[in-house]
Structures are given as C-alpha cells and as structure tokens.
Design a protein around this motif. Sequence first.
Motif, PDB file in Angstrom:
ATOM      1  N   HIS A   1       0.847  -1.209   0.000  1.00  0.00           N
ATOM      2  CA  HIS A   1       0.000   0.000   0.000  1.00  0.00           C
ATOM      3  C   HIS A   1       0.866   1.236   0.000  1.00  0.00           C
ATOM      4  O   HIS A   1       1.489   1.563   1.017  1.00  0.00           O
TER       5      HIS A   1
ATOM      6  N   GLU B   1      -7.579   1.814  -2.807  1.00  0.00           N
ATOM      7  CA  GLU B   1      -8.330   1.763  -1.544  1.00  0.00           C
ATOM      8  C   GLU B   1      -9.607   2.613  -1.671  1.00  0.00           C
ATOM      9  O   GLU B   1      -9.546   3.793  -1.972  1.00  0.00           O
TER      10      GLU B   1
ATOM     11  N   HIS C   1      -5.070  -1.140   5.688  1.00  0.00           N
ATOM     12  CA  HIS C   1      -4.888  -0.716   7.095  1.00  0.00           C
ATOM     13  C   HIS C   1      -5.460  -1.759   8.059  1.00  0.00           C
ATOM     14  O   HIS C   1      -4.723  -2.341   8.810  1.00  0.00           O
TER      15      HIS C   1
ATOM     16  N   ASP D   1       1.645   2.637   3.463  1.00  0.00           N
ATOM     17  CA  ASP D   1       0.773   3.794   3.253  1.00  0.00           C
ATOM     18  C   ASP D   1       1.569   5.072   3.049  1.00  0.00           C
ATOM     19  O   ASP D   1       1.082   6.151   3.358  1.00  0.00           O
TER      20      ASP D   1
ATOM     21  N   HIS E   1       1.175   5.299  -1.927  1.00  0.00           N
ATOM     22  CA  HIS E   1       0.622   6.304  -2.853  1.00  0.00           C
ATOM     23  C   HIS E   1       1.668   6.794  -3.845  1.00  0.00           C
ATOM     24  O   HIS E   1       1.346   7.563  -4.750  1.00  0.00           O
TER      25      HIS E   1
HETATM   26 ZN   LIG Z   1      -3.602   4.993   1.616  1.00  0.00          ZN
END
Ligand SMILES: [Zn+2]
Length: 571
Positions: free
Chosen positions: A103, A325, A410, A472, A105
């Motif tokens: 995960h 997500e 998450h 994340d 970005h």
């Molecule tokens: Zn995220």
Amino acid sequence: MQNHRRSRREFMGLTGAGIAAAFGGPWAGILAAAEGQDADLVVLNAKVYTVDSSAPRAEAFAIRAGRFAAVGSSADMRAFIGKQTQTFDAKQMTIVPGFIDTHNHAPGNVLLYEVLVGNPYVVEFVTIDSIVEKLRARAAQTPPGTWVEGFFFDDTKVKDNRLINVHDLDKVSKDHPVAVHHRGGHTSFYNSKALEMADINKNTPNPPGGTFDRDANGELNGRVTDRATAVVNRVGKRRTFSPAETEQRNRDGLAYISKQFVRYGVTSVHHEGGDLFALQQVRARGDLLHRVSYEANGKVLDAMIAGGIETGFGDEWIRFGATSEHTVDGSFSERTMAMSVPYQDITPPYKGNITETQDVLNAWIERVHRAGIQPNCHANGDVAIDMTLTAFERAQKLAPRTDVRPKITHCTLINDDLIRRMKALNVVPAAFTSYAYYNSDKFHFYGQELMKRCMAYRTFLDAGIVAAAGSDFSPGPFDPRMAIQGMVTRTGWNGETWGANQRVSVDEALRINTLNGAYNSHEEALKGSITPGKLADFVVLSDDLHTVSEDKIKDLEIVRTVVGGKTVYQA
Ligand SMILES: [Zn+2]
C-alpha cells in the motif's frame, strides 16, 4: 476474459507444485538451466534467508534470464559458472527476497516539486516557524489567489508541541489560500483566506463524514478533517501545466520515486492509482526500477470494468492488482478512524468519521466483485472494518467467486469477531508496518488496551490470515528495516512499547514484508521468495537482521538491490 483467469490459475498451480511438475511447460528453460546451462549470475558465500519454507536457508544461488535458476550451497552453485557468468562473492553478507509494499501512494511528484514541511523518510522534529518560512518563500513566487501548500506535515513531530493553526498560516499570507496537509492525508490546516474563500465561518455546520474544528472559544482553528477538506480544496486557483508539462512531471516523479524505493530495498510496490501512461513510458525508457501492482480507481477502474480487464492482467513489471483503496473511514494517525468506542478526552464525544454509507459501499463492492476485480477498501476502525466485511460477504453471496482475496487496507483495530469473518473470506490485510516505530508518539491517543488490537500482526498470523505490509507512504515511511524493527519490538522511536502482545519474530516480519506481499496481489508463485523459477529480486544487507540487536535493525545498510537479476541500487 475467462480464459485469461483460467490460464493464470494453471500458471500459479504449476510453479506452486514445484519445478519438477513444470517439465515441458513454460518453465522448460529454467529446468534446462538447472540441468547445467551457464547462469548469468551466481551469488556465492551468502547468508541467504529464502522465505521458502521448503528450504529456508542457503549459501548461494544462480540466476538465468532474470529468474532464480537454482538455490543451494556455494559448492553446488559453482556448477552453473561458465565463461559468460558473472559471480558475486557476498562475503557472508545477508540476502533476503526483495521487499514488497502492498500500500503506497507513490507520491513522486510531491517529493520532487512541492514544499515538504516534514521529513518523508525518518523521524525528524521541525518548528512551526520553519514551516511558515518555507511557505512564505513559495508564496513570494505565487500569484495572489493561487494555493500555497505544504506537504508531509506530522502534527506530533513539531518541536513547538502544539498543533499548527489558522493564526500561524495567516503569517504566511493574507492574499493566498494556504494549506498544510498532514502526511496522513485525512486532515489539513488552512489560513483565514482559504476558509473565507470557501465560505466557512464558525457557524458553518460540519458536513457528513468530516469536521471544521473549533478552538475553546468556538472559533475556527484551521484544522479540517476528512470529507470537509473537499469543501475547502475546491476553491482558489492552482498552478496549471500544459499536457506536455504534466506528462513530463509525471514521468520524472515516477522515475524519482522508483529510485527511492530501490534505495530502501523495496522491489515491488502496490501503487494507489497514478498516471498509468507515465508508468509505461518510464518503463520503456528504462527508468522503472521496481515492479508495480497497479491499483486502479476513477476512470481507469471504470475502463477496466467496461473493457473486461480483470485483476491479474499485465506482466511481471506492471500488472493490474486490486482496486485502489475505497475509503470507508478516517485516519489512524490523525485520530479520525471510526471506532465503536469514543476517543479519549474529546468533548462532545467523538467516535471518528465514517465516510461512506453501507448501501453505497455494498453497491461499489458488488460492481467490482462481479467484474472479476479484487476489491480493496480503506478501513481503519472496527466499525469501518465491520461495514467492509458486511459488503464483501454480501457480494460473495450474490456472485460466488473463487480465490478473490478481498483486500482491506490498514485494517487497524480488530476484534475476535472481525478476525473470524476475515478468515472465512480469506481477506488479505495490508496493515501499517512502520507505524509501530514511527508513530509511537500517537498511540497514547488510543491507550494500551486499544493498541493491543491495533496493527495486529500476531493475531492475524495466529488466525492463519495472510497479512502483508502496507506502509501507506505518504502517511508512513516505507523503509522495510524500520518496519521490521517496529513489528518485532513494538517499540517506537521514543522508547515506548505499545501492544507488545502483537510482536512477531524476525522471520515472520520478513515473510510479511516479502512473500505475503506477493500473495496479496495473487503473485506468490512468481515472486516473494528466493525459489527456483521465481523472479530474481533480492536485497543484500550489511549484516544479519536475525543477529543484530533488535533496536538496530533499522540501521542495517542496504548494500545492493537487485530486480530481475539486474542491480538497480548499490550503496
Ligand atoms: Zn492509503
């Protein structure tokens, strides 16, 4: 597209069943290598942790055509050395599979072009003055009415020991809308000009799924959460670029972040959307150093559904994975995730933000599920995870499919009932990894009892749930060494230990950060361990993460990163 899915399953069964079963199949070339053809590269004298349970330790391996051809002892691997073979004497350094981040970005453009008011990679404390100064410098080059924005703010990494507020940001400018975006991505801080332009005053009610925060006197303090940020962000002007400039920036941003990934030993990354066209061009020009599981949203996801493109379409460099997500609630680090119990010390009582109704969520999941696409929802709090599982269960009942591996990004705060339902659906969580070290300063907001059920890797593994690592980034640093140290110790940069019951072993943390990541995108037969037939993605570490002191794992040197047998980073 049914044929595609079938052939993919066969392919996976093939390597899963072992190299012997591949006789005459697509792995014939590798078998030949194993029978004595020269390797391209042979690595000798290493401490190899393969993450392959059939042969967990080795000294050496041979690589041919970008894949591991054989793994074993240094003596055995010498048989693969021919005239053209390169050799690498690892001198007892440690080698592990390339790290997989499920995960991320991948905000290359932000790193390259924007004002960074915090440190993206490590724990570093800044002052509010330094933030104001950086933004003033940007405002001086920006026409009035156009946004001035700062990124990578972390509210608990500020020497002033308080939240930045509207008064601080009014010192940047009264003529520009100014925003400081929390690295967590769910809250922003604005100056008066921005709030005025958005027509927000102290009497404005909070919209569904978000808040305009107020100080003790009921005045706006500049902090805006989750869905309310959209109300502010849509006003004002932003710098515009020609299509050619945009393409150039997207290409350069991706090439830049690809270099950062391999510098930290990360060889595969699940990208949350991003410019697919730029990704292909960067690959074509030879600057894509890591492999991408592309998680689509918006127009690309619509196009996949309309065009019949399922999860798994693509190749070993760029492949469509799960969806991006789909956000169901707020943020863990910014304290807006949706919980069944109220946050401590907040009046009026606050249980976080739900950003999606059950009906809308059900419809969204059913649509992607029916299209053969692996659904993926962002759910942090127990309430949001419950809603997500309800929607997964419903979709599977309406249209049963095999091996879906619905993904929860998450999946932070769990309980026994949620774990039971996750196991029943074979949910693949992508939980925070670096937070245990990086964000230990935020855990007191939740307290020890809740932290025993957060980032619950021990519980996941014990229940047989194949949990993977999801940094994340931007919110969390993506350094796998920091991640593994935090998962093994549950001790943060400030020396505090939270949720020690969720500790995992070094080997487990390694598996979570490698093979389980491959499983998360249905690619466990292709990568994630040092196994004959798999892609030759691996990392050379200066020392053994099993024997160094646990609080020094984050300081191990990444000596070399290799993707497909090719060195993409060297210290
Ligand atoms: Zn995220």
